[in-house]
Design a protein around this motif. Structure first.
Motif, PDB file in Angstrom:
ATOM      1  N   ALA A  12       0.879  -1.266   0.195  1.00  9.51           N
ATOM      2  CA  ALA A  12      -0.030   0.031  -0.081  1.00  9.51           C
ATOM      3  C   ALA A  12       0.882   1.097   0.047  1.00  9.51           C
ATOM      4  O   ALA A  12       0.791   2.207  -0.739  1.00  9.51           O
ATOM      5  N   PHE A  13       1.760   1.345   0.929  1.00  5.20           N
ATOM      6  CA  PHE A  13       2.819   2.548   0.922  1.00  5.20           C
ATOM      7  C   PHE A  13       3.410   2.726  -0.351  1.00  5.20           C
ATOM      8  O   PHE A  13       3.384   3.746  -1.034  1.00  5.20           O
ATOM      9  N   THR A  14       4.339   1.620  -0.688  1.00  4.99           N
ATOM     10  CA  THR A  14       4.959   1.765  -2.170  1.00  4.99           C
ATOM     11  C   THR A  14       3.924   1.946  -3.282  1.00  4.99           C
ATOM     12  O   THR A  14       4.326   2.897  -4.097  1.00  4.99           O
ATOM     13  N   SER A  15       2.811   1.421  -3.368  1.00  4.70           N
ATOM     14  CA  SER A  15       1.783   1.810  -4.249  1.00  4.70           C
ATOM     15  C   SER A  15       1.618   3.442  -4.493  1.00  4.70           C
ATOM     16  O   SER A  15       1.444   4.101  -5.352  1.00  4.70           O
ATOM     17  N   ILE A  18       4.303   5.676  -5.376  1.00  6.30           N
ATOM     18  CA  ILE A  18       4.723   5.617  -6.967  1.00  6.30           C
ATOM     19  C   ILE A  18       3.633   6.457  -7.676  1.00  6.30           C
ATOM     20  O   ILE A  18       3.768   6.988  -8.634  1.00  6.30           O
ATOM     21  N   VAL A  19       2.469   6.123  -7.283  1.00  6.20           N
ATOM     22  CA  VAL A  19       1.326   6.830  -7.907  1.00  6.20           C
ATOM     23  C   VAL A  19       1.411   8.301  -7.735  1.00  6.20           C
ATOM     24  O   VAL A  19       1.391   9.083  -8.681  1.00  6.20           O
ATOM     25  N   GLU A  20       1.862   8.882  -6.552  1.00  4.15           N
ATOM     26  CA  GLU A  20       2.014  10.386  -6.367  1.00  4.15           C
ATOM     27  C   GLU A  20       3.110  10.920  -7.228  1.00  4.15           C
ATOM     28  O   GLU A  20       2.962  12.099  -7.422  1.00  4.15           O
ATOM     29  N   ARG A  21       4.096  10.168  -7.200  1.00  5.88           N
ATOM     30  CA  ARG A  21       5.331  10.510  -8.068  1.00  5.88           C
ATOM     31  C   ARG A  21       5.106  10.379  -9.607  1.00  5.88           C
ATOM     32  O   ARG A  21       6.106  10.879 -10.412  1.00  5.88           O
ATOM     33  N   SER A  22       3.957  10.121 -10.060  1.00  3.77           N
ATOM     34  CA  SER A  22       3.722   9.716 -11.660  1.00  3.77           C
ATOM     35  C   SER A  22       2.829  10.712 -12.204  1.00  3.77           C
ATOM     36  O   SER A  22       1.703  11.005 -11.371  1.00  3.77           O
ATOM     37  N   GLY A  23       3.092  11.475 -13.026  1.00  2.00           N
ATOM     38  CA  GLY A  23       1.907  12.051 -13.785  1.00  2.00           C
ATOM     39  C   GLY A  23       0.977  11.546 -14.551  1.00  2.00           C
ATOM     40  O   GLY A  23       1.007  10.400 -14.928  1.00  2.00           O
ATOM     41  N   PRO A  24      -0.334  12.156 -14.790  1.00  2.00           N
ATOM     42  CA  PRO A  24      -1.450  11.662 -15.635  1.00  2.00           C
ATOM     43  C   PRO A  24      -0.727  11.140 -16.809  1.00  2.00           C
ATOM     44  O   PRO A  24      -0.223  11.637 -17.443  1.00  2.00           O
ATOM     45  N   GLY A  25      -1.457  10.189 -17.361  1.00  2.10           N
ATOM     46  CA  GLY A  25      -0.773   9.659 -18.758  1.00  2.10           C
ATOM     47  C   GLY A  25       0.245   8.934 -18.569  1.00  2.10           C
ATOM     48  O   GLY A  25       0.730   8.586 -19.818  1.00  2.10           O
ATOM     49  N   SER A  26       0.933   8.466 -17.668  1.00  4.71           N
ATOM     50  CA  SER A  26       1.946   7.986 -17.611  1.00  4.71           C
ATOM     51  C   SER A  26       2.216   6.297 -17.170  1.00  4.71           C
ATOM     52  O   SER A  26       1.179   5.923 -16.494  1.00  4.71           O
TER      53      SER A  26
END
Length: 127
Positions: A12-15, A18-26
């Motif tokens: 949960a933490f890792t996911s 990673i999502v927070e550091r990824s931009g939309p459409g990536s």
């Protein structure tokens, strides 16, 4: 990891990170310890993460993410996405996908064909 809670917490933490550091459409694949974390953030903000060992094919992970996110977005109202949780959102198809994709060769025709070609090469080399 010594207990199931720590594995679940790690995932949960890792996911989330990673999502927070990824931009939309990536789409991205990030190594974390002995795992690869594959993330897909759609343009509409819906995101998914597959955590797999390094031998699991990356292309199959992204195929799984595409299917799961598409179906989820059809079944669950967009107004529920930001505040929803497994306790408040019913999405029962995930278990079926996870079961089907346990073996990438069974789930993905391209992976199956590639494995068969690899086996054929091995046989041809031995003669």
């Amino acid at each position: 990891f010594s207990n199931p809670c720590s594995v679940q917490e790690f995932m949960a933490f890792t996911s989330q990170l990673i999502v927070e550091r990824s931009g939309p459409g990536s789409r991205a694949s990030v190594r974390e310890q002995e795992y690869l974390c594959h993330v897909y953030v759609r343009g509409d903000g819906l995101a998914g993460v597959v955590i797999a060992d390094t031998e699991y094919p990356q292309r199959v992970c992204f195929t799984l993410l595409d299917k799961v996110l598409d179906e989820f977005s059809r079944q669950v109202s967009r107004t529920e996405w930001p505040l929803g949780s497994p306790a408040t959102i019913s999405y029962t198809a995930l278990d079926g996908y996870l079961s089907k994709y346990q073996n990438p060769r069974d789930a993905d025709p391209m992976t199956r064909v590639q494995a068969e070609l690899d086996e054929t090469k091995i046989i041809l080399v031995r003669r």
